[in-house]
Design a protein around this motif. Structure first.
Motif, PDB file in Angstrom:
ATOM      1  N   SER A   1       0.836  -1.210   0.000  1.00  0.00           N
ATOM      2  CA  SER A   1       0.000   0.000   0.000  1.00  0.00           C
ATOM      3  C   SER A   1       0.866   1.254   0.000  1.00  0.00           C
ATOM      4  O   SER A   1       2.064   1.193   0.297  1.00  0.00           O
ATOM      5  N   PHE A   2       0.208   2.389  -0.299  1.00  0.00           N
ATOM      6  CA  PHE A   2       0.921   3.680  -0.343  1.00  0.00           C
ATOM      7  C   PHE A   2       1.488   4.080   1.012  1.00  0.00           C
ATOM      8  O   PHE A   2       2.310   4.985   1.103  1.00  0.00           O
ATOM      9  N   LYS A   3       1.028   3.423   2.085  1.00  0.00           N
ATOM     10  CA  LYS A   3       1.423   3.832   3.430  1.00  0.00           C
ATOM     11  C   LYS A   3       2.928   3.747   3.636  1.00  0.00           C
ATOM     12  O   LYS A   3       3.472   4.417   4.527  1.00  0.00           O
TER      13      LYS A   3
ATOM     14  N   ASN B   1      -1.953  -1.227   7.383  1.00  0.00           N
ATOM     15  CA  ASN B   1      -1.067  -0.821   6.302  1.00  0.00           C
ATOM     16  C   ASN B   1       0.042   0.134   6.740  1.00  0.00           C
ATOM     17  O   ASN B   1       1.187   0.003   6.305  1.00  0.00           O
TER      18      ASN B   1
ATOM     19  N   PRO C   1      -9.330   7.532  -1.976  1.00  0.00           N
ATOM     20  CA  PRO C   1     -10.079   7.145  -0.771  1.00  0.00           C
ATOM     21  C   PRO C   1      -9.667   8.027   0.414  1.00  0.00           C
ATOM     22  O   PRO C   1      -8.533   8.493   0.474  1.00  0.00           O
ATOM     23  N   VAL C   2     -10.597   8.202   1.334  1.00  0.00           N
ATOM     24  CA  VAL C   2     -10.308   9.032   2.511  1.00  0.00           C
ATOM     25  C   VAL C   2     -10.621   8.265   3.792  1.00  0.00           C
ATOM     26  O   VAL C   2     -11.727   7.767   3.973  1.00  0.00           O
TER      27      VAL C   2
ATOM     28  N   GLY D   1      -8.286   8.818   7.431  1.00  0.00           N
ATOM     29  CA  GLY D   1      -7.881   9.934   8.289  1.00  0.00           C
ATOM     30  C   GLY D   1      -7.626  11.202   7.493  1.00  0.00           C
ATOM     31  O   GLY D   1      -7.538  12.296   8.058  1.00  0.00           O
ATOM     32  N   GLY D   2      -7.455  11.064   6.184  1.00  0.00           N
ATOM     33  CA  GLY D   2      -7.309  12.232   5.320  1.00  0.00           C
ATOM     34  C   GLY D   2      -5.874  12.568   4.906  1.00  0.00           C
ATOM     35  O   GLY D   2      -5.648  13.506   4.139  1.00  0.00           O
TER      36      GLY D   2
ATOM     37  N   LEU E   1      -3.753  10.860   2.983  1.00  0.00           N
ATOM     38  CA  LEU E   1      -3.502  10.563   1.570  1.00  0.00           C
ATOM     39  C   LEU E   1      -4.024  11.695   0.692  1.00  0.00           C
ATOM     40  O   LEU E   1      -3.306  12.243  -0.151  1.00  0.00           O
TER      41      LEU E   1
ATOM     42  N   GLU F   1      -7.490  -4.342  -1.994  1.00  0.00           N
ATOM     43  CA  GLU F   1      -8.310  -4.428  -0.788  1.00  0.00           C
ATOM     44  C   GLU F   1      -9.464  -3.435  -0.880  1.00  0.00           C
ATOM     45  O   GLU F   1      -9.566  -2.675  -1.858  1.00  0.00           O
TER      46      GLU F   1
ATOM     47  N   CYS G   1     -10.315  -0.483   0.315  1.00  0.00           N
ATOM     48  CA  CYS G   1     -10.096   0.933  -0.032  1.00  0.00           C
ATOM     49  C   CYS G   1      -9.766   1.099  -1.506  1.00  0.00           C
ATOM     50  O   CYS G   1     -10.177   2.075  -2.141  1.00  0.00           O
TER      51      CYS G   1
ATOM     52  N   SER H   1      -5.403   2.052  -3.727  1.00  0.00           N
ATOM     53  CA  SER H   1      -4.476   2.466  -2.662  1.00  0.00           C
ATOM     54  C   SER H   1      -3.780   1.312  -1.947  1.00  0.00           C
ATOM     55  O   SER H   1      -2.745   1.522  -1.320  1.00  0.00           O
TER      56      SER H   1
HETATM   57  C1  LIG Z   1      -5.256   1.010   1.521  1.00  0.00           C
HETATM   58  C2  LIG Z   1      -5.641   2.292   2.174  1.00  0.00           C
HETATM   59  N1  LIG Z   1      -6.308   3.215   1.444  1.00  0.00           N
HETATM   60  C3  LIG Z   1      -6.687   4.385   1.973  1.00  0.00           C
HETATM   61  C4  LIG Z   1      -6.427   4.698   3.290  1.00  0.00           C
HETATM   62  C5  LIG Z   1      -6.863   6.031   3.840  1.00  0.00           C
HETATM   63  O1  LIG Z   1      -5.747   6.861   3.997  1.00  0.00           O
HETATM   64  P1  LIG Z   1      -5.821   8.119   4.958  1.00  0.00           P
HETATM   65  O2  LIG Z   1      -6.019   7.587   6.352  1.00  0.00           O
HETATM   66  O3  LIG Z   1      -4.508   8.803   4.809  1.00  0.00           O
HETATM   67  O4  LIG Z   1      -6.962   8.931   4.510  1.00  0.00           O
HETATM   68  C6  LIG Z   1      -5.719   3.779   4.082  1.00  0.00           C
HETATM   69  C7  LIG Z   1      -5.427   4.054   5.475  1.00  0.00           C
HETATM   70  O5  LIG Z   1      -4.941   3.231   6.208  1.00  0.00           O
HETATM   71  C8  LIG Z   1      -5.322   2.561   3.517  1.00  0.00           C
HETATM   72  O6  LIG Z   1      -4.653   1.634   4.212  1.00  0.00           O
END
Ligand SMILES: Cc1ncc(COP(=O)(O)O)c(C=O)c1O
Length: 409
Positions: free
Chosen positions: A57-59, A86, A183-184, A186-187, A189, A283, A285, A309
């Motif tokens: 994931s981007f995390k 993630n 996707p959002v 916690g915001g 991303l 997944e 999201c 994501s």
């Molecule tokens: C795969 C994936 N997409 C989107 C999100 C949402 O990211 P954010 O919490 O930065 O909005 C998460 C957060 O854990 C995530 O794991």
């Protein structure tokens, strides 16, 4: 607010993207002609495959950005975070590469796939609390007690800037991009990617996607500050955050052009669609953004990028999504037929099905646990067909026989 915006700037995000080097992947941007066809779009649609990022994931981007920023302190005292998966994996992965000790607090009920994948990088894992919020409170308490540096999953400028490096790649890979589905949770991303893209081209439309079971963005936008949800419940657990971050929300608030809410059923359908049509494993999201593009194709203006994501989906959940999806599409069906308990009856029934070219997956004969007459038998059959039309033909042929047929839901 002015301060907030100044903390996330495009040149910092570009510098970060350069500093990552081989520690992260530039993920592919894949044109999806199947999706264009599916939503009848004349515009080019691209999938940004962050499910193929290291750790799935981007995390891993935000986590790396933060560890690099505090590397000296992190090496001395270690890092700690709360995460449902993630972010934990991203942090544990880079901490292990860089010789940093990591402690992760995960809510009880974290998907097994995410827990096992995090464990392999060797952090100390503590299971605590029913939700991300409870795990977060415990992790901040432990951070104070131990002196470890807390690495927030989203409400941290450097973490957000790290996520923003996706924006640098999107602009390089698709210079004429005009809308992006994100996707959002916690915001973090959206704040990172959105602030980079808008800084480079304010005309790019940002479409924020949330799952029905955790949609705090719309009420927060109305109120002008993050609202807390009492409970969250969605298969897109990366988004299952009760309250957006203060910093991340302050940025998102000024960036979001449109919001789309999708249900778990729409997400499941999209996951199956992506798997079958793009051969990509994503997944909840990741599927949510595709579900949003399918639901609101009117929001697609010009070349659009849909962020996948993450790809850390429990295979058990995937199995259920596939089975239910196939049933919904009429490709898997169960029914019961009451036939005479005499030689040749079963063969005759199977012959009707075979003539319609349906494939038989299971047959069960029930003589005892049934209320039918003694000389009858209930035959429970599961078949595979190519879809609703094919199934209709099988149904019609069965209904032409004299045997009572009951299709199961
Ligand atoms: C795969 C994936 N997409 C989107 C999100 C949402 O990211 P954010 O919490 O930065 O909005 C998460 C957060 O854990 C995530 O794991």
């Amino acid at each position: 607010m002015a301060k907030a915006v100044s903390e996330l700037n495009a040149s910092h995000i570009e510098e970060l993207a350069k500093s990552f080097g081989e520690a992260l992947r530039e993920t592919p941007l894949i044109r999806s002609q199947s999706l264009e066809k599916r939503v009848q779009s004349k515009q080019a649609l691209f999938l940004k495959a962050e499910n193929l990022q290291f750790t799935g994931s981007f995390k891993a981007r935000g986590a790396l950005a933060k560890i690099l920023e505090i590397l000296k302190e992190a090496k001395e005292k270690g890092v700690i975070t709360a995460s449902a998966g993630n972010h934990a994996q991203g942090l544990a992965f880079h901490a292990s590469r860089l010789g940093v000790s990591a402690k992760i607090v995960m809510p009880i009920g974290t998907p097994i796939v995410k827990m096992r994948a995090t464990k392999q990088w060797g952090p100390e894992i503590i299971l605590f609390g029913e939700s991300y919020q409870e795990a977060y409170e415990e992790a901040t308490r432990l951070a104070k007690e131990s002196g470890r540096a807390y690495v927030h999953a989203f409400d941290d400028w450097t973490v957000m800037a790290g996520q923003g490096t996706i924006g640098v790649e999107i602009l390089r890979q698709c210079p004429d991009v005009s809308s992006v589905f994100l996707p959002v949770g916690g915001g973090g991303l959206l704040a990172g990617v959105g602030s980079y893209l808008k800084a480079k081209n304010p005309k790019i439309k940002l479409i924020a996607v949330q799952a029905e079971g955790c949609s705090s963005l719309i009420p927060s936008l109305k109120k002008g500050s993050p609202v807390s949800l009492d409970k969250v419940n969605t298969i897109a657990e990366g988004m299952a955050v009760k309250r957006m971050g203060e910093k991340s929300f302050s940025i998102c608030q000024s960036l979001v052009d449109e919001t789309v809410i999708v249900s778990d059923e729409e997400i499941s359908d999209a996951l199956l669609w992506i798997l079958e049509n793009e051969r990509l494993f994503v997944e909840g999201c990741g599927g949510a953004t595709v579900a949003a593009a399918m639901k609101r194709s009117d929001l697609i203006s010009g070349s659009s990028v849909i962020l996948l994501s993450g790809g850390n989906l429990d295979v058990d959940l995937l199995a259920r999504i596939i089975e239910r999806g196939l049933a919904k599409q009429g490709r898997r069906t169960q029914f019961e037929v009451v036939i005479p308990d005499s030689p040749g009856s079963l063969e005759a029934l199977l012959h009707v099905i075979a003539q319609e070219q349906a494939s038989i997956l299971q047959v069960h004969h029930e003589r005892v646990f049934t209320k039918t007459a003694l000389r009858e038998v209930v035959t429970h059959i599961e078949i595979e067909t190519s879809g609703l039309e094919h199934l209709q033909r099988v149904k019609a042929s069965l209904e032409k026989t004299s045997w009572p047929v009951r299709f199961l839901p």
